[in-house]
Scaffold this motif. Structure first.
Motif, PDB file in Angstrom:
ATOM      1  N   PHE A   1       0.790  -1.221   0.000  1.00  0.00           N
ATOM      2  CA  PHE A   1       0.000   0.000   0.000  1.00  0.00           C
ATOM      3  C   PHE A   1       0.825   1.276   0.000  1.00  0.00           C
ATOM      4  CE2 PHE A   1      -2.814  -3.277   1.545  1.00  0.00           C
ATOM      5  CZ  PHE A   1      -3.874  -3.100   0.685  1.00  0.00           C
ATOM      6  N   GLU A   2       1.981   1.233   0.619  1.00  0.00           N
ATOM      7  CA  GLU A   2       2.817   2.432   0.623  1.00  0.00           C
ATOM      8  C   GLU A   2       3.891   2.363  -0.453  1.00  0.00           C
ATOM      9  OE1 GLU A   2       3.988   3.578   4.569  1.00  0.00           O
ATOM     10  OE2 GLU A   2       2.004   3.119   5.367  1.00  0.00           O
ATOM     11  N   GLU A   3       3.944   1.240  -1.172  1.00  0.00           N
ATOM     12  CA  GLU A   3       4.778   1.035  -2.354  1.00  0.00           C
ATOM     13  C   GLU A   3       6.267   1.243  -2.106  1.00  0.00           C
ATOM     14  OE1 GLU A   3       3.065   3.388  -5.463  1.00  0.00           O
ATOM     15  OE2 GLU A   3       1.256   2.181  -5.525  1.00  0.00           O
ATOM     16  N   TYR A   4       6.744   0.804  -0.951  1.00  0.00           N
ATOM     17  CA  TYR A   4       8.177   0.814  -0.699  1.00  0.00           C
ATOM     18  C   TYR A   4       8.796  -0.387  -1.404  1.00  0.00           C
ATOM     19  CZ  TYR A   4       7.952   4.443   2.876  1.00  0.00           C
ATOM     20  OH  TYR A   4       7.791   5.632   3.537  1.00  0.00           O
ATOM     21  N   SER A   5      10.047  -0.253  -1.813  1.00  0.00           N
ATOM     22  CA  SER A   5      10.745  -1.369  -2.437  1.00  0.00           C
ATOM     23  C   SER A   5      11.330  -2.264  -1.347  1.00  0.00           C
ATOM     24  CB  SER A   5      11.865  -0.843  -3.338  1.00  0.00           C
ATOM     25  OG  SER A   5      12.869  -0.225  -2.550  1.00  0.00           O
ATOM     26  N   LEU A   6      11.733  -3.461  -1.734  1.00  0.00           N
ATOM     27  CA  LEU A   6      12.336  -4.380  -0.768  1.00  0.00           C
ATOM     28  C   LEU A   6      13.598  -3.797  -0.124  1.00  0.00           C
ATOM     29  CD1 LEU A   6      11.824  -7.811  -2.563  1.00  0.00           C
ATOM     30  CD2 LEU A   6      10.576  -6.900  -0.622  1.00  0.00           C
ATOM     31  N   PRO A   7      14.504  -3.171  -0.908  1.00  0.00           N
ATOM     32  CA  PRO A   7      15.682  -2.575  -0.272  1.00  0.00           C
ATOM     33  C   PRO A   7      15.316  -1.471   0.730  1.00  0.00           C
ATOM     34  CG  PRO A   7      16.042  -2.779  -2.632  1.00  0.00           C
ATOM     35  CD  PRO A   7      14.621  -3.136  -2.374  1.00  0.00           C
ATOM     36  N   GLU A   8      14.294  -0.687   0.431  1.00  0.00           N
ATOM     37  CA  GLU A   8      13.880   0.374   1.350  1.00  0.00           C
ATOM     38  C   GLU A   8      13.334  -0.210   2.650  1.00  0.00           C
ATOM     39  OE1 GLU A   8      12.515   3.936  -1.710  1.00  0.00           O
ATOM     40  OE2 GLU A   8      11.148   2.256  -1.369  1.00  0.00           O
ATOM     41  N   ILE A   9      12.523  -1.252   2.537  1.00  0.00           N
ATOM     42  CA  ILE A   9      11.971  -1.885   3.734  1.00  0.00           C
ATOM     43  C   ILE A   9      13.097  -2.510   4.556  1.00  0.00           C
ATOM     44  CG2 ILE A   9      10.441  -3.716   4.585  1.00  0.00           C
ATOM     45  CD1 ILE A   9       8.701  -3.205   2.064  1.00  0.00           C
ATOM     46  N   ALA A  10      14.039  -3.143   3.873  1.00  0.00           N
ATOM     47  CA  ALA A  10      15.176  -3.753   4.581  1.00  0.00           C
ATOM     48  C   ALA A  10      15.956  -2.694   5.360  1.00  0.00           C
ATOM     49  CB  ALA A  10      16.082  -4.470   3.573  1.00  0.00           C
ATOM     50  N   ARG A  11      16.177  -1.544   4.754  1.00  0.00           N
ATOM     51  CA  ARG A  11      16.887  -0.453   5.453  1.00  0.00           C
ATOM     52  C   ARG A  11      16.094   0.025   6.665  1.00  0.00           C
ATOM     53  NH1 ARG A  11      18.492   1.180   0.253  1.00  0.00           N
ATOM     54  NH2 ARG A  11      16.681   2.515   0.054  1.00  0.00           N
ATOM     55  N   MET A  12      14.776   0.104   6.543  1.00  0.00           N
ATOM     56  CA  MET A  12      13.940   0.553   7.660  1.00  0.00           C
ATOM     57  C   MET A  12      14.081  -0.371   8.867  1.00  0.00           C
ATOM     58  SD  MET A  12      10.318   1.549   6.022  1.00  0.00           S
ATOM     59  CE  MET A  12      10.191   2.534   4.561  1.00  0.00           C
ATOM     60  N   TYR A  13      14.166  -1.677   8.592  1.00  0.00           N
ATOM     61  CA  TYR A  13      14.238  -2.650   9.672  1.00  0.00           C
ATOM     62  C   TYR A  13      15.679  -3.022  10.035  1.00  0.00           C
ATOM     63  CZ  TYR A  13       9.207  -3.316   9.652  1.00  0.00           C
ATOM     64  OH  TYR A  13       7.856  -3.112   9.768  1.00  0.00           O
ATOM     65  N   GLY A  14      16.643  -2.501   9.287  1.00  0.00           N
ATOM     66  CA  GLY A  14      18.040  -2.792   9.583  1.00  0.00           C
ATOM     67  C   GLY A  14      18.426  -4.233   9.302  1.00  0.00           C
ATOM     68  N   VAL A  15      17.821  -4.812   8.263  1.00  0.00           N
ATOM     69  CA  VAL A  15      18.128  -6.193   7.883  1.00  0.00           C
ATOM     70  C   VAL A  15      18.456  -6.221   6.392  1.00  0.00           C
ATOM     71  CG1 VAL A  15      16.660  -7.199   9.684  1.00  0.00           C
ATOM     72  CG2 VAL A  15      15.690  -6.745   7.425  1.00  0.00           C
ATOM     73  N   THR A  16      18.825  -7.397   5.909  1.00  0.00           N
ATOM     74  CA  THR A  16      19.144  -7.526   4.485  1.00  0.00           C
ATOM     75  C   THR A  16      17.856  -7.659   3.668  1.00  0.00           C
ATOM     76  OG1 THR A  16      19.260  -9.932   4.565  1.00  0.00           O
ATOM     77  CG2 THR A  16      21.308  -8.706   5.032  1.00  0.00           C
TER      78      THR A  16
END
Length: 179
Positions: free
Chosen positions: A128-143
């Motif tokens: 729904f917020e259309e974040y990419s996988l790399p962006e989500i990974a950065r948000m959570y501090g994971v790969t």
């Protein structure tokens, strides 16, 4: 400025007169020159077709205060926007988990509500917020691989429960089996 076929055709012909003279000067046969010109003319025509069909996509920002007057002159863009638009009333909340309440499938809605908050947040960010996988990974501090694996686990959980529900419903047993 748009594509001007007549001007481009004149450029093509002028350029080809020069090329044709060069080919004759180096001793190329007339058949070979004609073949080269036919090939170049086919390429020129394919470029013409491409130019006549492409449209520049304008940067469009939509908000409640403005209409989209920047693209009213393009029927293709208007058709595209009409096809992807979803009519929703102003009271629909898609932030957070508001989208879950809009699900038509009650069983799926209940299954999603049983997921961990982090899993629901990842679905919300991705879909729904259309974040990419790399962006989500950065948000959570994971790969990115960790996020991909988590999404695969979420999908398996939801599919597994759905399959279990349909199997149990077929046996007359309406209970759900949790993972």
């Amino acid at each position: 400025m748009g594509y001007n076929h007549k001007a481009e055709q004149m450029k093509f012909e002028a350029n080809w007169k020069k090329i044709e003279a060069e080919y004759r000067a180096v001793g190329m046969t007339e058949e070979a020159i004609i073949s080269m010109r036919e090939y170049d003319l086919k390429y020129f025509n394919s470029c013409r077709v491409y130019e006549s069909h492409k449209q520049e996509m304008q940067s469009m920002v939509f908000n409640e205060d403005t209409d989209c007057s920047c693209c009213n002159n393009s029927s293709s863009i208007n058709d595209y926007l009409e096809n992807i638009s979803i009519g929703m009333s102003d009271d629909v909340d898609l932030s957070g988990t508001g989208w879950i309440d809009l699900l038509d499938n009650e069983a799926l809605r209940k299954q999603i509500l049983k997921l961990k908050k982090r899993d629901i947040d990842i679905i919300t960010l991705l879909v729904f917020e259309e974040y990419s996988l790399p962006e989500i990974a950065r948000m959570y501090g994971v790969t990115e691989a960790a996020i991909t694996n988590r999404i695969a686990r979420i999908r398996r959980k939801l599919q597994g429960k759905r399959q279990m529900n349909s199997t149990n419903a077929g046996n007359g047993n309406a209970s759900t089996i949790s993972c």
